[in-house]
Design a protein around this motif. Sequence first.
Motif, mmCIF file in Angstrom:
data_model
loop_
_atom_site.group_PDB
_atom_site.id
_atom_site.type_symbol
_atom_site.label_atom_id
_atom_site.label_comp_id
_atom_site.label_asym_id
_atom_site.label_seq_id
_atom_site.Cartn_x
_atom_site.Cartn_y
_atom_site.Cartn_z
ATOM 1 N N LYS A 199 -17.626 7.715 -16.386
ATOM 2 C CA LYS A 199 -18.016 8.659 -17.426
ATOM 3 C C LYS A 199 -17.338 10.019 -17.296
ATOM 4 N N MET A 200 -16.807 10.321 -16.122
ATOM 5 C CA MET A 200 -16.269 11.654 -15.864
ATOM 6 C C MET A 200 -14.815 11.774 -16.323
ATOM 7 N N ASP A 201 -14.448 12.977 -16.760
ATOM 8 C CA ASP A 201 -13.077 13.260 -17.185
ATOM 9 C C ASP A 201 -12.197 13.502 -15.957
ATOM 10 N N GLY A 255 -9.454 18.289 -10.979
ATOM 11 C CA GLY A 255 -9.109 19.709 -10.941
ATOM 12 C C GLY A 255 -10.110 20.523 -10.149
ATOM 13 N N THR A 256 -11.388 20.166 -10.263
ATOM 14 C CA THR A 256 -12.426 20.867 -9.506
ATOM 15 C C THR A 256 -12.208 20.698 -8.007
ATOM 16 N N PHE A 257 -11.918 19.477 -7.583
ATOM 17 C CA PHE A 257 -11.701 19.235 -6.160
ATOM 18 C C PHE A 257 -10.394 19.858 -5.672
ATOM 19 N N GLN A 258 -9.365 19.857 -6.513
ATOM 20 C CA GLN A 258 -8.098 20.481 -6.112
ATOM 21 C C GLN A 258 -8.276 21.982 -5.890
ATOM 22 N N THR A 278 -13.933 18.539 5.050
ATOM 23 C CA THR A 278 -14.163 17.095 5.111
ATOM 24 C C THR A 278 -14.566 16.553 3.747
ATOM 25 N N ILE A 279 -15.423 17.280 3.051
ATOM 26 C CA ILE A 279 -15.894 16.833 1.734
ATOM 27 C C ILE A 279 -14.769 16.866 0.706
ATOM 28 N N VAL A 280 -14.053 17.994 0.631
ATOM 29 C CA VAL A 280 -13.058 18.150 -0.439
ATOM 30 C C VAL A 280 -11.806 17.317 -0.210
ATOM 31 N N GLN A 281 -11.592 16.851 1.029
ATOM 32 C CA GLN A 281 -10.425 16.017 1.318
ATOM 33 C C GLN A 281 -10.773 14.529 1.357
ATOM 34 N N SER A 282 -12.026 14.192 1.150
ATOM 35 C CA SER A 282 -12.459 12.799 1.262
ATOM 36 C C SER A 282 -12.084 11.997 0.019
ATOM 37 N N ASP A 283 -12.381 10.706 0.056
ATOM 38 C CA ASP A 283 -12.055 9.827 -1.069
ATOM 39 C C ASP A 283 -12.798 10.204 -2.347
ATOM 40 N N ILE A 284 -13.928 10.886 -2.232
ATOM 41 C CA ILE A 284 -14.666 11.244 -3.445
ATOM 42 C C ILE A 284 -13.972 12.360 -4.216
ATOM 43 N N SER A 285 -12.904 12.934 -3.653
ATOM 44 C CA SER A 285 -12.196 14.014 -4.336
ATOM 45 C C SER A 285 -11.250 13.496 -5.412
ATOM 46 N N ASN A 286 -11.093 12.184 -5.499
ATOM 47 C CA ASN A 286 -10.198 11.580 -6.483
ATOM 48 C C ASN A 286 -10.977 10.583 -7.328
ATOM 49 N N LEU A 287 -10.922 10.747 -8.642
ATOM 50 C CA LEU A 287 -11.753 9.931 -9.521
ATOM 51 C C LEU A 287 -11.380 8.454 -9.475
ATOM 52 N N ALA A 331 -17.407 18.536 -24.309
ATOM 53 C CA ALA A 331 -17.891 19.890 -24.583
ATOM 54 C C ALA A 331 -17.826 20.763 -23.339
ATOM 55 N N GLN A 332 -18.046 20.165 -22.177
ATOM 56 C CA GLN A 332 -18.033 20.913 -20.920
ATOM 57 C C GLN A 332 -16.617 21.130 -20.406
ATOM 58 N N LYS A 333 -15.694 20.272 -20.821
ATOM 59 C CA LYS A 333 -14.347 20.279 -20.249
ATOM 60 C C LYS A 333 -13.614 21.601 -20.471
ATOM 61 N N GLU A 334 -13.615 22.102 -21.699
ATOM 62 C CA GLU A 334 -12.869 23.322 -22.002
ATOM 63 C C GLU A 334 -13.352 24.501 -21.163
ATOM 64 N N GLN A 335 -14.670 24.638 -21.063
ATOM 65 C CA GLN A 335 -15.242 25.738 -20.283
ATOM 66 C C GLN A 335 -14.919 25.585 -18.797
ATOM 67 N N THR A 336 -15.017 24.351 -18.299
ATOM 68 C CA THR A 336 -14.738 24.106 -16.882
ATOM 69 C C THR A 336 -13.282 24.386 -16.543
ATOM 70 N N LEU A 337 -12.362 23.897 -17.375
ATOM 71 C CA LEU A 337 -10.937 24.107 -17.113
ATOM 72 C C LEU A 337 -10.568 25.588 -17.195
ATOM 73 N N ALA A 338 -11.216 26.307 -18.116
ATOM 74 C CA ALA A 338 -10.956 27.750 -18.220
ATOM 75 C C ALA A 338 -11.421 28.462 -16.953
ATOM 76 N N GLY A 339 -12.584 28.055 -16.447
ATOM 77 C CA GLY A 339 -13.092 28.646 -15.212
ATOM 78 C C GLY A 339 -12.202 28.333 -14.025
ATOM 79 N N LEU A 340 -11.704 27.092 -13.965
ATOM 80 C CA LEU A 340 -10.811 26.703 -12.874
ATOM 81 C C LEU A 340 -9.498 27.474 -12.941
ATOM 82 N N LYS A 341 -8.994 27.678 -14.162
ATOM 83 C CA LYS A 341 -7.749 28.434 -14.325
ATOM 84 C C LYS A 341 -7.914 29.863 -13.812
ATOM 85 N N LYS A 342 -9.033 30.465 -14.175
ATOM 86 C CA LYS A 342 -9.297 31.841 -13.738
ATOM 87 C C LYS A 342 -9.424 31.912 -12.220
#
Length: 416
Positions: free
Chosen positions: A81-83, A89-92, A137-146, A257-268
């Motif tokens: 279900k996740m984009d 991008g969040t994990f990166q 450990t969390i951000v480099q684990s297998d869950i960091s990739n969809l 609907a959440q994607k645009e706001q999330t990507l803008a926040g990540l860019k900033k």
Amino acid sequence: MKKLSTFLTLLFLVGTLPLLSGCGKSKEQPGQSSAKPLGPAESMTVMIDGVSNQKMEAVWEFLPASYQTDINGLVKEFATKMDPEMYNGTFQTAQRLTKLLKDKKAYILKNQTIKGLPVPPDKVDQFWDPTISLLNTIVQSDISNLDKLKDFDGGKFLSTTGNQLAKSVISISDLIPTKENEPSFSEKMKQTKVTVVSTEGDTATIKIEAPGEEPKEETMVKVEGKWIPKNLADNWKSKMEEAHQKLAELTPEKVTAQKEQTLAGLKKMNEVLAQLENAKTEEEFNQTLTPIVAPVAMFAPMLMMQMGQSMMGAPQGGPMTLGGPQSLGESNAADPETVVTIVIDKKLSNAEQDPIIDELIKVVDGANILPNVVGETTVIRVSPVKNVEEFAKKIKFGKTTKVDPKTRSINVELAK
């Protein structure tokens, strides 16, 4: 991602909640299969030994097969279900942040705002490395990739990432001060004893005894040949149904609907991280960092005082005193998009702040001003301000040395 973390937390809690009440030491090695089915006390002690020895696969083996299937299914359903762009991008960004926290530790811990927090600097330093290790450990684990998340296997996750997380958690717990002659958290786990109080069919009561803790009795039930806490068994079905319902509500429309706001926040955030990464000197690094951490530092004393007032039964919500932050103007929470942080690299007394505040009140209609001194730095939050650059031009009490619209911060050098 929030729903995913819920299930991973559940996995960890299944293994660690019994530890909080006391744990057991088994003669069997965790992770090894027994020649005969384990009893209620043995099941608990083998699982606890696994956690104690950072062999978290023991937690997975503790669960009935259908529970394992439920968890794997929920995580995989979430992944479908996740984009990808938003999730990866969040994990990166988190990976980039974690690397910065590790590489720039010396700069960060020397920052006057950080040093001004109500936590001893030596304690921050002591907990820094194991905490960053846990995050890494969390951000480099297998869950960091969809894509990898779509093939999630709880047993594999716990036997790899879970083991590393357990090691970091135990390292952190061992740093927490204990009473004189009281064993550390990890030592308590090793010294704890689990015994059977009574057994009747597929129900049993066990006693968990840990050094320095009150003995606790736990009701266990047999599910699919595995002994697990009755509370876990009683609530499993309803919790799974609730989780499936929440996943059903995660529609493509909501994700989009959440994607645009999330990507803008990540860019900033990535733009700010780039500034910090490219800083050539400690001074340049902290000119960018201070406005970011200053709001947190300002509210830390207020929160601690409110907690103290609450514990002592004192009324809350009144003006802050005793040198804490004082809000001048409306008490309503300001919109973050209208707040500007002014950073002055000098510790100013209340008398020295007064003329600055008077000037700010004149140039901002309906000004809400929150001054605070953090270490050797004075930080003043002002709102409502729409245009940071235009507002900076109105500052006359000192020389503006830096204006950053992205972080909505202004560095000012006072006139001599």
